[in-house]
Enzyme design. Structure first.
Site, short mmCIF file in Angstrom:
data_model
loop_
_atom_site.label_atom_id
_atom_site.label_comp_id
_atom_site.label_asym_id
_atom_site.label_seq_id
_atom_site.Cartn_x
_atom_site.Cartn_y
_atom_site.Cartn_z
N PRO A 150 21.43 2.30 29.21
CA PRO A 150 21.64 2.16 30.66
C PRO A 150 21.20 0.75 31.09
O PRO A 150 20.01 0.42 31.03
CB PRO A 150 20.74 3.23 31.27
CG PRO A 150 20.48 4.21 30.15
CD PRO A 150 20.46 3.37 28.91
N LEU A 151 22.15 -0.08 31.47
CA LEU A 151 21.88 -1.49 31.80
C LEU A 151 21.89 -1.66 33.31
O LEU A 151 22.95 -1.60 33.96
CB LEU A 151 22.95 -2.39 31.15
CG LEU A 151 22.75 -3.89 31.27
CD1 LEU A 151 21.46 -4.34 30.61
CD2 LEU A 151 23.95 -4.63 30.64
N SER A 152 20.71 -1.85 33.89
CA SER A 152 20.58 -1.85 35.35
C SER A 152 20.77 -3.22 35.98
O SER A 152 20.87 -3.32 37.20
CB SER A 152 19.18 -1.33 35.72
OG SER A 152 18.19 -2.28 35.33
N GLY A 153 20.76 -4.26 35.17
CA GLY A 153 20.79 -5.61 35.72
C GLY A 153 19.42 -6.17 35.97
O GLY A 153 19.27 -7.30 36.44
N GLY A 154 18.37 -5.38 35.64
CA GLY A 154 17.00 -5.84 35.76
C GLY A 154 16.50 -6.44 34.46
O GLY A 154 17.17 -6.41 33.42
N ASP B 132 13.97 -5.58 32.39
CA ASP B 132 13.59 -4.71 31.26
C ASP B 132 14.79 -4.27 30.44
O ASP B 132 14.82 -4.43 29.21
CB ASP B 132 12.83 -3.50 31.77
CG ASP B 132 11.45 -3.85 32.31
OD1 ASP B 132 10.93 -4.90 31.91
OD2 ASP B 132 10.90 -3.09 33.10
N SER B 133 15.80 -3.69 31.09
CA SER B 133 16.97 -3.24 30.33
C SER B 133 17.74 -4.43 29.75
O SER B 133 18.32 -4.32 28.66
CB SER B 133 17.89 -2.38 31.21
OG SER B 133 18.38 -3.12 32.31
N CYS C 221 -5.85 -3.37 1.64
CA CYS C 221 -5.64 -3.52 3.09
C CYS C 221 -6.94 -3.70 3.87
O CYS C 221 -7.49 -4.78 3.94
CB CYS C 221 -4.83 -2.35 3.62
SG CYS C 221 -4.07 -2.68 5.24
N GLU D 27 0.82 -1.21 0.00
CA GLU D 27 0.00 0.00 0.00
C GLU D 27 0.86 1.26 0.00
O GLU D 27 1.84 1.36 0.75
CB GLU D 27 -0.90 -0.03 1.24
CG GLU D 27 -1.95 1.05 1.29
CD GLU D 27 -2.92 0.88 2.44
OE1 GLU D 27 -3.92 1.60 2.48
OE2 GLU D 27 -2.67 0.02 3.32
#
Length: 707
Positions: free
Chosen positions: A355-359, A361-362, A175, A45
Site C-alpha cells: 500500500p503506497l500512500s505517498g508518504g 514510510d511507504s 561468537c 556458528e
C-alpha cells in the site's frame, strides 16, 4: 622450513533446518577454500542446522540430522587434506552444547563447546544450551555409532583445548566469546596460540559493523596473532538479518574483508600470512612476554598435519587493507533489500504488494524493493547462477535474464494507492510519480464505498451515526472513523495480494509489506490490524530520522527525484477530512511529540533501561537548552502514558527487519508487559516533586524522604 599459511573463512546463507541446502553450501565453501590453497576452513556458528532453530534445538531430530550431515562431510572427497571447522549442536552427558566440530581426513580432532552464551536482546542461547565452564579442561566424548563407523573413533576430546599442528597452534572462539571482557583469545595468545578462529551468528544492526571490526583487530593488536571471523548471512527465516562481513586480521590490521551485504549464498575469504610475522611482532612486546611466562597452559591436541609447505619462499602474503564501511543510507539500502530477497525466494511467493500512500514510510519500503531489484540484476550480471535460477522460478519463466531493475520491479512489486475522501491530490501524485520511477505495477482505488457501507451497517444496528470531530462528533467517534478506513485498507491489501496476479492471468501470490517505522510502533501510533499489519515489515526497526537519510541517499544514488517532494512533506495519516482540499492532520501533532524526540525516548527506555523518573533526570540535562524541567516532565509523562496505553499493539506487530536496538517488538526482543497502570501515579509524583525542587518550591517532606 615452511612458515606461510593460507587460511579460509566463510560467510554462508544458511537456513534453519534446511539440512540439505546447508550441507550443499558447506561443501561448496570447502571446495572453494581448497581451490584457493587453504589448509584450514572456518564456517559460521551452528552452520549445519542453521543458527535460528530456536526451540527446535529441544528436538532430538535437530541433533540427529546434524550428525547425519556431519557424516557426509567426514567422507566428502572435497573435505580431505584440509582442516574443517563446522558448527552444530552436540549432546554431551545429556547436556546440550553449541559446538565446533573440527575434523581432518575423516577423523574428528576436537569438539569445542561454546563457553560464553549470548543471552540478551535477540539472543536466548541459555534457553537451549549450557555453557562449557571448565576452562582449559576436556572430557572424553562418546561419538554416536553412525559417526564411529566412519571415523573408527569411539572417543574424542570435548572441551577447551587447542590444536597443535606441525607448524603452528590454533585456538577457537565462538561468537559471544569475542565480545566478553576477558575473551579466551587473551590467554590462548599468551600461551602461544598463533591462529584464532571465531564462528559467529552476528546480526546486522545499523552502525554495528564498526564495533565488530574493531573487536577483531584489537584482538591481535595487543597480543599479536592471526584472527579469522566467519559469520552467517541471510535471514535464516526470522526477523534478524545476518550480514556476513567475515574478515581476517593479522597483528591488528585487516588483511581480508568480506562483503557486508551480498546475495551470494557462499562467500569464501582467504589470506596467506607469515607465521614469523606473528612471532616477531610478539617478541618486541616485553610486557606481553612477562605475562606469557606465567600463564596457565592449554592442553594441546597434536595434529599430524602442516598448514604450510616446505618451499614457500616465493609465496606472497596478504597485505593490510583499509576497511570500507557503508554509510547509514547504504546500510538501509542494502540490508533490508537482502532480507526481502531471502524472504521472497524462500516463501515460494511471486512478489510483493505494498500500500503506497505517498508518504515517506511507504515510499522508503518501495525504494527498498527497488534496491533489491538493483542488487538482483547486479548479481545476475556478475554471473550468480543461484540468483538467476531463483528469479526464473519466482517469475515462472526460464527465459528471463533480468538486466533492468525497473522492469524487474514491475514484475515483483505491485503498489496500490488506496484513496478516500480524506486523501489529498498531493499524496496521490507523489505515489504515482514514485511508482513510475521505480517501475512498479501500480493500482489506484477508492475505499469510500466500503467505508460508507460499514458505517451504514453500524447505523442500522445501533441507530447512531458516528461523525468526525470537525463535523461535530466526539473524540471517540473521530478515532473510530479513522480506524475503519485504516482497517479497510488492510482487507484490500490482502485481497489484492492474493488475487491481483490471478486477475492478470498470472500464477502466484504476493507478500504484503508493512510500513510502520520503529518510532511509531514505540508510541503506538498505528491502528491495530490496519495496513500496518502485513506479512513482513522492512522498516519496522528503523527510525524516522534514519529513513530520511535513506530517502536522501535514494535521491542521490538512484536518481529518484520524485522523493524530493516526499521527504519535504509533513508526515500525515490522511484519515481526517481535508480543509479546502488541504491536509490539516499531521503525525507529529497527533502524537504530541516529534519523531526526533521519539528516538530519544526509545533509546533511553530500552538501551538506557530508564523508567519515567530516570528518563526525566537524564533529559533535563540533555534538553536543558531547549526545554524547562516542567516541559521535560510533561513530555516524559505524555510519552509513558501513550506508550502504556498502546503497548498491547506490539503483541500483534508485523515481523520486522531488526535494525535498531530500541525496537519495541515484544515477541522476541522487548519482553515488557502489555497491560500497565497507565497513569503511573508513583513514578509521575516523583517527577513532579523533582520539578518543584528545581523550581525552588517546597515539596511534600514525607514524599521527599521516599525519593
Amino acid at each position: 622450513m615452511g612458515r606461510k599459511v593460507t587460511v579460509a573463512t566463510c560467510s554462508l546463507n544458511q537456513w534453519a533446518l534446511d539440512f540439505e541446502g546447508n550441507l550443499r553450501r558447506i561443501l561448496r565453501s570447502i571446495e572453494i577454500a581448497r581451490n584457493k590453497g587453504a589448509k584450514y576452513r572456518l564456517g559460521p556458528e551452528l552452520e549445519i542446522c542453521g543458527y535460528g532453530c530456536w526451540d527446535h534445538y529441544f528436538e532430538s531430530d535437530t541433533i540427529l540430522h546434524s550428525y547425519q550431515v556431519l557424516a557426509q562431510l567426514l567422507v566428502a572427497p572435497v573435505a580431505q587434506n584440509i582442516i574443517c571447522d563446522v558448527g552444530m549442536p552436540v549432546m554431551h552427558r545429556n547436556v546440550r552444547y553449541n559446538c565446533r566440530v573440527i575434523f581432518l581426513n575423516g577423523k574428528i580432532l576436537l569438539i569445542r563447546p561454546k563457553m560464553v552464551l549470548a543471552n540478551e536482546g535477540n539472543y536466548q542461547e541459555m534457553r537451549w544450551f549450557a555453557p562449557w565452564q571448565k576452562s582449559r579442561k576436556a572430557e572424553d566424548h562418546f561419538l554416536p555409532r553412525m559417526i564411529q563407523e566412519l571415523t573408527k573413533q569411539e572417543l574424542v576430546p570435548f572441551g577447551d583445548l587447542v590444536l597443535a599442528t606441525k607448524d603452528t597452534c590454533i585456538g577457537t572462539e565462538i561468537c559471544e566469546e569475542l565480545w566478553t571482557p576477558h575473551s579466551p583469545h587473551i590467554d590462548m595468545g599468551l600461551d602461544g596460540v598463533e591462529i584464532f578462529t571465531n564462528s559467529s551468528g552476528s546480526h546486522h544492526v545499523l552502525r554495528k559493523a564498526h564495533t565488530r571490526v574493531e573487536l577483531v583487530n584489537l584482538a591481535t593488536l595487543k597480543n599479536g596473532g592471526i584472527y579469522l571471523l566467519a559469520n552467517q548471512k541471510g535471514c535464516d527465516g526470522d526477523r534478524l538479518y545476518y550480514d556476513g562481513c567475515s574478515m581476517i586480521s593479522v597483528n591488528g590490521s585487516t588483511v581480508a574483508q568480506g562483503a557486508q551485504f551480498s546475495l551470494d549464498d557462499v562467500e569464501v575469504l582467504t589470506a596467506t600470512v607469515d607465521l614469523e610475522d606473528v612471532r616477531t611482532f610478539r617478541a618486541e612486546i616485553s610486557s606481553r612476554n612477562l605475562m606469557a611466562s606465567k600463564v596457565v597452559p592449554y592442553t594441546r591436541v597434536k595434529v599430524d598435519f602442516a598448514l604450510s609447505c616446505h618451499d614457500d619462499v616465493l609465496v606472497s602474503t596478504s597485505e593490510p587493507i583499509q576497511w570500507q564501511f557503508h554509510s547509514i543510507g547504504e546500510e538501509i539500502s542494502l540490508g533490508p533489500a537482502c532480507w526481502l530477497w531471502d524472504y521472497l525466494r524462500r516463501s515460494q511467493q511471486s512478489g510483493f504488494f505494498l500500500p503506497l500512500s505517498g508518504g515517506l514510510d511507504s515510499s522508503a519500503v518501495a525504494c527498498m524493493v527497488y534496491s533489491m531489484c538493483r542488487q538482483v540484476c547486479q548479481a545476475v550480471s556478475n554471473g550468480n547462477k543461484e540468483v538467476l535460477a531463483d528469479v526464473q522460478r519466482i517469475l515462472n519463466r526460464d527465459d528471463v535474464v533480468p538486466q533492468d531493475p525497473q522492469k524487474l520491479c514491475g514484475q515483483l512489486l505491485t503498489t496500490c494507492y488506496m484513496a478516500s475522501q480524506n486523501s489529498s491530490q498531493d499524496t496521490y501524485n507523489r505515489a504515482q510519480e514514485l511508482a513510475e520511477q521505480i517501475g512498479s505495477y501500480h493500482i489506484n482505488l477508492n475505499i469510500d464505498g466500503v467505508v460508507k457501507a460499514i458505517v451504514e451497517i453500524f447505523r442500522l444496528v445501533t441507530g447512531k451515526m458516528p461523525q468526525f470531530l470537525v463535523h461535530g462528533g466526539s473524540s471517540r467517534e473521530n478515532l473510530a472513523m479513522q480506524s475503519v478506513q485504516a482497517r479497510v485498507r488492510m482487507v484490500f491489501a490482502y485481497l489484492f495480494a492474493q488475487l491481483s496476479f490471478w486477475s492478470r492471468g498470472m500464477r502466484g501470490g504476493l507478500l504484503v509489506l508493512g510500513s510502520t517505522n520503529v518510532d511509531e510502533s514505540l508510541r503506538g501510533y498505528l491502528t491495530k490490524y490496519d495496513c500496518s499489519s502485513a506479512d513482513i515489515n522492512p522498516i519496522g526497526g528503523i527510525s524516522k530520522t534514519d529513513l530520511k537519510t535513506f530517502i536522501q541517499y535514494c535521491i542521490e544514488r538512484f536518481r529518484l527525484l520524485s522523493l524530493r517532494s516526499i521527504v519535504s512533506a509533513p508526515a500525515t495519516a490522511e484519515l481526517e477530512p481535508l480543509a479546502e482540499g488541504q491536509v490539516v492532520q499531521t503525525d507529529e501533532e497527533d502524537m504530541g511529540m516529534t519523531y526526533k524526540e521519539l528516538s530519544v525516548f526509545g533509546r533511553l527506555r530500552k538501551m538506557g533501561k530508564a523508567g519515567p523518573y530516570s528518563m526525566f533526570c537524564k533529559l533535563i540535562n540533555m534538553w536543558k537548552e531547549i526545554c524547562t524541567p516542567r516541559e521535560v516532565a510533561e513530555k516524559v509523562k505524555h510519552f509513558f502514558r501513550m506508550y502504556s496505553l498502546n503497548r498491547h499493539k506490539m503483541t500483534v506487530l508485523t515481523p520486522s527487519y531488526h535494525a535498531e536496538n530500541y525496537s519495541p517488538d515484544d515477541n522476541r526482543f522487548d519482553l515488557r508487559p502489555f497491560l500497565y497502570q497507565s497513569s503511573w501515579p508513583w513514578q509521575f509524583r516523583c517527577i513532579d516533586h523533582q520539578v518543584m525542587k528545581l523550581e525552588g518550591a517546597e515539596g511534600d517532606q514525607d514524599f521527599e524522604d521516599l525519593v
